[in-house]
Scaffold this motif. Structure first.
Motif, PDB file in Angstrom:
ATOM      1  N   ASP A 125     -63.130 -36.903 -36.415  1.00  0.00           N
ATOM      2  CA  ASP A 125     -62.395 -35.632 -36.411  1.00  0.00           C
ATOM      3  C   ASP A 125     -63.162 -34.559 -35.638  1.00  0.00           C
ATOM      4  O   ASP A 125     -64.214 -34.095 -36.074  1.00  0.00           O
ATOM      5  N   VAL A 126     -62.627 -34.191 -34.472  1.00  0.00           N
ATOM      6  CA  VAL A 126     -63.310 -33.208 -33.613  1.00  0.00           C
ATOM      7  C   VAL A 126     -63.543 -31.893 -34.368  1.00  0.00           C
ATOM      8  O   VAL A 126     -64.604 -31.273 -34.263  1.00  0.00           O
ATOM      9  N   GLY A 127     -62.570 -31.486 -35.183  1.00  0.00           N
ATOM     10  CA  GLY A 127     -62.681 -30.208 -35.914  1.00  0.00           C
ATOM     11  C   GLY A 127     -63.829 -30.207 -36.914  1.00  0.00           C
ATOM     12  O   GLY A 127     -64.363 -29.144 -37.267  1.00  0.00           O
ATOM     13  N   SER A 128     -64.208 -31.395 -37.414  1.00  0.00           N
ATOM     14  CA  SER A 128     -65.292 -31.454 -38.409  1.00  0.00           C
ATOM     15  C   SER A 128     -66.673 -31.557 -37.767  1.00  0.00           C
ATOM     16  O   SER A 128     -67.688 -31.439 -38.446  1.00  0.00           O
ATOM     17  N   MET A 129     -66.704 -31.791 -36.445  1.00  0.00           N
ATOM     18  CA  MET A 129     -67.994 -31.989 -35.761  1.00  0.00           C
ATOM     19  C   MET A 129     -68.999 -30.842 -35.992  1.00  0.00           C
ATOM     20  O   MET A 129     -70.142 -31.085 -36.319  1.00  0.00           O
ATOM     21  N   PRO A 130     -68.565 -29.566 -35.841  1.00  0.00           N
ATOM     22  CA  PRO A 130     -69.552 -28.477 -35.996  1.00  0.00           C
ATOM     23  C   PRO A 130     -70.241 -28.507 -37.362  1.00  0.00           C
ATOM     24  O   PRO A 130     -71.464 -28.372 -37.443  1.00  0.00           O
ATOM     25  N   PHE A 131     -69.490 -28.712 -38.464  1.00  0.00           N
ATOM     26  CA  PHE A 131     -70.190 -28.673 -39.763  1.00  0.00           C
ATOM     27  C   PHE A 131     -70.940 -29.971 -40.030  1.00  0.00           C
ATOM     28  O   PHE A 131     -71.966 -29.973 -40.706  1.00  0.00           O
TER      29      PHE A 131
ATOM     30  N   LYS B 130     -75.679 -26.353 -30.673  1.00  0.00           N
ATOM     31  CA  LYS B 130     -75.737 -27.078 -31.953  1.00  0.00           C
ATOM     32  C   LYS B 130     -76.455 -28.417 -31.799  1.00  0.00           C
ATOM     33  O   LYS B 130     -77.276 -28.798 -32.627  1.00  0.00           O
ATOM     34  N   VAL B 131     -76.118 -29.138 -30.724  1.00  0.00           N
ATOM     35  CA  VAL B 131     -76.723 -30.464 -30.492  1.00  0.00           C
ATOM     36  C   VAL B 131     -78.240 -30.325 -30.313  1.00  0.00           C
ATOM     37  O   VAL B 131     -79.018 -31.078 -30.894  1.00  0.00           O
TER      38      VAL B 131
ATOM     39  N   ARG C  35     -80.212 -27.914 -31.317  1.00  0.00           N
ATOM     40  CA  ARG C  35     -80.855 -27.523 -32.590  1.00  0.00           C
ATOM     41  C   ARG C  35     -81.018 -28.735 -33.499  1.00  0.00           C
ATOM     42  O   ARG C  35     -82.046 -28.922 -34.147  1.00  0.00           O
ATOM     43  N   CYS C  36     -79.975 -29.559 -33.549  1.00  0.00           N
ATOM     44  CA  CYS C  36     -79.995 -30.737 -34.415  1.00  0.00           C
ATOM     45  C   CYS C  36     -81.068 -31.727 -33.936  1.00  0.00           C
ATOM     46  O   CYS C  36     -81.868 -32.234 -34.729  1.00  0.00           O
ATOM     47  N   LEU C  37     -81.094 -31.957 -32.623  1.00  0.00           N
ATOM     48  CA  LEU C  37     -82.079 -32.903 -32.069  1.00  0.00           C
ATOM     49  C   LEU C  37     -83.504 -32.416 -32.351  1.00  0.00           C
ATOM     50  O   LEU C  37     -84.380 -33.190 -32.764  1.00  0.00           O
ATOM     51  N   GLY C  38     -83.715 -31.110 -32.171  1.00  0.00           N
ATOM     52  CA  GLY C  38     -85.044 -30.528 -32.437  1.00  0.00           C
ATOM     53  C   GLY C  38     -85.463 -30.746 -33.881  1.00  0.00           C
ATOM     54  O   GLY C  38     -86.621 -31.056 -34.182  1.00  0.00           O
ATOM     55  N   SER C  39     -84.491 -30.609 -34.777  1.00  0.00           N
ATOM     56  CA  SER C  39     -84.766 -30.771 -36.200  1.00  0.00           C
ATOM     57  C   SER C  39     -85.232 -32.211 -36.505  1.00  0.00           C
ATOM     58  O   SER C  39     -86.149 -32.427 -37.303  1.00  0.00           O
ATOM     59  N   TRP C  40     -84.612 -33.207 -35.831  1.00  0.00           N
ATOM     60  CA  TRP C  40     -85.015 -34.605 -36.047  1.00  0.00           C
ATOM     61  C   TRP C  40     -86.361 -34.899 -35.378  1.00  0.00           C
ATOM     62  O   TRP C  40     -87.160 -35.677 -35.897  1.00  0.00           O
ATOM     63  N   PHE C  41     -86.627 -34.233 -34.238  1.00  0.00           N
ATOM     64  CA  PHE C  41     -87.965 -34.367 -33.621  1.00  0.00           C
ATOM     65  C   PHE C  41     -89.028 -33.815 -34.582  1.00  0.00           C
ATOM     66  O   PHE C  41     -90.075 -34.409 -34.782  1.00  0.00           O
TER      67      PHE C  41
ATOM     68  N   LEU D 265     -74.637 -40.195 -31.829  1.00  0.00           N
ATOM     69  CA  LEU D 265     -73.574 -39.235 -32.133  1.00  0.00           C
ATOM     70  C   LEU D 265     -73.755 -37.961 -31.290  1.00  0.00           C
ATOM     71  O   LEU D 265     -72.800 -37.455 -30.688  1.00  0.00           O
ATOM     72  N   LEU D 266     -74.997 -37.454 -31.229  1.00  0.00           N
ATOM     73  CA  LEU D 266     -75.266 -36.217 -30.483  1.00  0.00           C
ATOM     74  C   LEU D 266     -74.982 -36.426 -28.995  1.00  0.00           C
ATOM     75  O   LEU D 266     -74.411 -35.552 -28.325  1.00  0.00           O
TER      76      LEU D 266
END
Length: 923
Positions: free
Chosen positions: A136-142, A200-201, A203-209, A183-184
């Motif tokens: 669901d594209v709409g759910s991607m941001p959250f 967003k991508v 920020r998320c990648l940085g968090s996993w790094f 996914l990212l």
């Protein structure tokens, strides 16, 4: 919230008042009421209802924030069979509210992440979330928001999930990390040019790094690093996207700190960053400071990551010295904020090279440090239109102080003397503008102390030239030259012929308002280093001290001048000291008397702290060398001053700040003359005890500890000191036994146990035989859980020293008695003490307190190992084995291993390591 569950209407009303009430008192009332609601059991249900109703942004934000807070701090309130329902409810809220406001989505994402970390029954949460929302594209941001905060929360301080659960989670996240990266990457493909999605991508990648779970080889073959560098190379990238990409690259560089284990990714990042030089120059040309700062952060992080490689194999492979060139290019940027980013790297480089101490290696890096120093000197220049002296407290002043510190740390690579001479020659040979002169003098002042002062003609020439500076030069140049002279006090000490011209130069500065404080500081330095030569100038110092307030000095500078004067005073012949000390104190005493005589309109005397501080500094630093049997020359002066101090203390007994200053003054007076203050003991203790009953200022306890330290060994004083301790303990225990007493009065706890510790050190049997000891030990056990650095340290020191008196056989005749008394105390309190210590270190105290706890346990064990083994076993049995989320906190094996490590330890260090590892299970 004792009145039962409040209605939703009432909650709405409070939230509205919090955000919109024009009256600050109304806002404050609403805030307190809502805070109480958040702490209550009703908060769970009310937040859930508010989120369902979606009435407005404010009430939804309050509800989402409350949910997050409750899950973080009060998860144990929920029965395990409600965890699944809570999870499903939160997921439906985030889906329904995703369009309302990004901050609400973040709060709910945090709530879901914190729930996932604590809910042991929710296995493979990353997998279930991706499966549920991926289509669901709409759910991607959250979904990406949840995947961003999840790794960040793993090490959150507010979640005490314990090391076992944390390890389990990290392994789980590592297992699913490639799914997240895939996914990212697909999001980036679909996003096209959507800037919001890219941010967003990244920020998320940085968090996993940052969590350190991404596989280096997998990342190196992925498209994402390529996209990151494309974004950073592009000239038209927006500020927000640029910052997100820079943050992500910095996180990636930080994550591959262990370069050998991540060679492919390391090489890719290394090459990628080197391609950004052109983009940096472009940002400089466009005067885009935000981007310039981002690039400098990336270059600095690159240098930090490859620091060891660079030092080990400079110029080869990933030790390529172009990385340092990038930092020096940044150092050339006109704005000082840019170079400041790299300071930590240069400091670490200096530290590494200093440890290795290889002349050849130093030679490789010397030219880089020389260029850095050149840039720093230029950055330290004031603006040509600057008026007056350099500001030390604004941003630029603080930057200059950091430059000064950095220069001191790396100067060894260039050589202090060569650098000092080079700097001086730029002044001697040219005729530079004043801003250059001032900056050069500033850097010279930073390194002056590290230049060898022995027969050094350059130093003498500099000193000579500086004190002959004409009055017409810019005030800032004179100011900094005065600071330089102060830093050259060693040179003056070796060449006393310069003392007169230097003092004349500084006296000239002292008379000018903008230069006065700097000149006072320099005179203080000269007094400290050239004490013996300054004795002949004592009369001049006394004249300055008598008319201190005619100079425009800061409080600190005035006190510094008195300190310098007192240091010199201690070097005068003994027969002169009493008279000169009397003269030095007379001004302050006269001022105190005058204040006492003047009744101000409101019936209170004016503030005497300036004079008390000045007396304190005089007593503190007047240290004459007194042979055994000689009367202390300061004794008579202090006896004469006592009535004024006593009267000042009485007049201001309700004012903690002034009482503290009085006690500080008395403390240094007692320290100054030691046993010579015996005649003050009786009246001082009587006054302390009577004021303390009404106004329990903790500084009286501290002053009491000083008296015990000085007189506790004197047979005739012990009973009196014990009476003092007992009299002070009564009001203290009353204060600490109130609700939250320990928490609200950490200073009292700190000072009480300093006093008790002094007793243990000076007269242990007196204390151990008294009736008060039981109460003091009980108070100490209760206070071991107090999370306050100084107070906790004092409590632990008291318990450790107390037990140690029964362990250390110093072959004095009272050792057997001490051992017996400690034995009785341990029999009574040992189990409780060990149980409380284990509980405190697992649940209440930060890791820095663990060495102190280890020392206490070590002493208990040294006193009676077999009994200690039983006590520890019993304490461990009482610890919880599971979290409220159903995760295992501690296994049986971990408990028995820890017990064995502690009880079989040969040294205290081993106990400390064992506790450090063990307490991680509860954090």
């Amino acid at each position: 919230m004792d009145g039962g569950k409040p209605s939703l209407a009432l909650v709405y009303q409070a939230v509205q008042a919090l955000h919109h009430d024009p009256d600050p008192a109304g806002k404050e009332r609403a805030s307190l009421w809502l805070g109480e609601l958040q702490r209550s059991m009703y908060a769970w249900e009310i937040s859930d209802q508010l989120l369902q109703l979606q009435q407005d942004v404010e009430s939804c934000y309050f509800a989402a924030q409350t949910m997050k807070m409750k899950i973080q701090t009060s998860f144990y309130e929920l029965p395990p069979d409600s965890h699944n329902a809570l999870r499903d409810s939160l997921l439906s809220h985030i889906q329904n509210l995703k369009g309302l406001s990004p901050i609400i989505v973040t709060q709910l994402a945090l709530a879901i992440a914190d729930l996932a970390l604590q809910m042991a029954s929710w296995k493979g949460c990353v997998h279930t979330l991706i499966e549920k929302y991926n289509g669901d594209v709409g759910s991607m941001p959250f979904l990406i928001e949840i995947l961003t905060v999840l790794p960040e929360e793993v090490h959150s301080r507010s979640l005490r999930i314990g090391a076992n659960r944390r390890t389990e989670i990290i392994e789980d996240l590592a297992y699913y990390s490639s799914t997240v990266v895939t996914l990212l990457a697909s999001c980036v493909e679909k996003a096209g040019s959507s800037e919001k999605m890219l941010i967003k991508v990244f920020r998320c990648l940085g968090s996993w790094f940052n969590l350190g779970v991404l596989d280096g080889n997998f990342m190196a073959s992925n498209q994402l690093p390529v996209v990151l560098f494309q974004v950073l190379q592009r000239d038209d990238t927006s500020t927000n996207l640029h910052e997100a990409a820079a943050d992500c690259v910095c996180s990636a560089l930080y994550a591959i700190e262990n370069v050998e284990a991540n060679v492919t990714l390391a090489l890719q990042l290394f090459r990628g960053v080197l391609t950004l030089e052109t983009a940096y120059h472009m940002a400089v040309a466009r005067e885009d400071l935000d981007k310039v700062l981002n690039y400098c952060r990336i270059f600095t992080e690159l240098c930090e990551t490859f620091l060891e490689t660079t030092v080990r194999s400079p110029g080869q492979g990933m030790g390529d010295l172009r990385t340092l060139e990038l930092l020096l290019i940044c150092a050339g940027h006109p704005q000082y904020e840019v170079v400041e980013i790299s300071f930590n790297f240069w400091y670490r480089l200096g530290e590494n090279l200093y440890k290795i101490n290889d002349a050849g290696l130093h030679g490789v890096f010397r030219p880089y440090i020389q260029r850095l120093l050149h840039c720093l000197a230029r950055h330290c220049q004031l603006e040509p239109d600057h008026e007056g002296v350099p500001e030390e407290t604004d941003d630029f002043g603080e930057f200059r102080m950091r430059v000064s510190d950095l220069v001191k740390d790396v100067i060894f690579l260039v050589g202090s003397m060569e650098c000092f001479s080079q700097l001086y020659s730029t002044l001697k040979d040219g005729n530079p503008p004043w801003v250059v002169t001032e900056a050069v003098l500033f850097i010279m002042a930073a390194i002056a102390k590290s230049v060898d002062p022995e027969n050094n003609p350059t130093l003498l020439e500099v000193l000579q030239q500086v004190v002959m500076l004409p009055d017409g030069v810019h005030t800032a140049v004179r100011y900094t030259s005065i600071e330089l002279v102060g830093e050259m006090s060693e040179v003056v000490d070796r060449n006393p012929r310069f003392l007169d011209p230097v003092l004349n130069y500084l006296m000239k500065g002292l008379r000018e308002k903008p230069l006065a404080s700097a000149a006072a500081k320099a005179i203080h330095n000269i007094c400290s280093v050239c004490r013996d030569h300054m004795a002949q100038h004592f009369q001049g110092l006394l004249d300055i001290a008598r008319s201190l307030d005619s100079f425009a000095l800061s409080t600190e500078a005035a006190v510094g001048l008195l300190k310098g004067t007192a240091l010199v005073l201690g070097r005068l012949p003994l027969d002169k000291i009493a008279e000169c000390l009397g003269d030095l104190c007379a001004v302050q005493v006269a001022a105190l008397k005058k204040l006492l005589a003047e009744e101000s309109p409101n019936g209170r005397s004016a503030d005497p702290t300036v004079w008390l501080d000045r007396l304190a500094v005089i007593f503190r630093h007047t240290n004459p060398i007194v042979e055994n049997g000689q009367t202390h020359p300061c004794q008579k002066v202090i006896q004469e001053i006592w009535p004024v101090l006593s009267e000042t203390l009485n007049a201001h007994q309700a004012d903690n700040r002034i009482v503290e200053r009085c006690c500080r003054c008395l403390r240094f007076a007692v320290r100054c003359v030691g046993k010579g203050s015996a005649s003050l003991l009786q009246p001082l203790v009587t006054q302390m005890v009577s004021v303390y009953r009404v106004y329990p200022h903790s500084c009286f306890l501290y002053l009491g500890s000083i008296l015990v330290d000085e007189y506790g060994m004197e047979e005739g004083c012990r009973q009196g000191l014990l009476d003092m301790l007992q009299a002070l303990c009564m009001p203290t225990f009353q204060l600490l036994e109130q609700a939250n007493g320990l928490l609200n009065h950490p200073d009292t706890v700190d000072d009480l146990f300093r006093l008790a510790t002094r007793f243990v050190q000076r007269s242990p049997v007196t204390l151990l035989s008294s009736s008060i000891i039981v109460h003091i030990i009980q108070c100490a056990i209760a206070a071991t859980s107090l999370d306050h650095r100084d107070a906790n340290c004092s409590v632990m020191k008291f318990v450790r020293d107390l037990i140690h008196t029964g362990v250390a056989n110093d072959h004095t005749e009272d050792f057997d008695l001490r051992k017996r008394l400690i034995g009785q105390a341990m029999e009574q309190h040992g189990q409780q003490l060990v149980t409380q210590l284990m509980h405190s270190c697992c649940f209440c105290l930060p890791p820095y307190t663990l060495p102190d706890i280890a020392e206490v346990l070590w002493e208990v064990m040294a006193f009676d190992r077999p009994t200690f083994c039983r006590w520890l076993e019993s304490a461990l049995k009482g610890l919880p084995k599971e979290t409220s989320g159903g995760a295992v906190t501690v296994t049986h094996k971990q408990l028995t291993d820890f017990h064995k490590q502690v009880t079989s330890a040969d040294e205290c260090k081993q106990v400390c390591w064992a506790i450090r590892e063990f307490t991680r299970l509860f954090r």
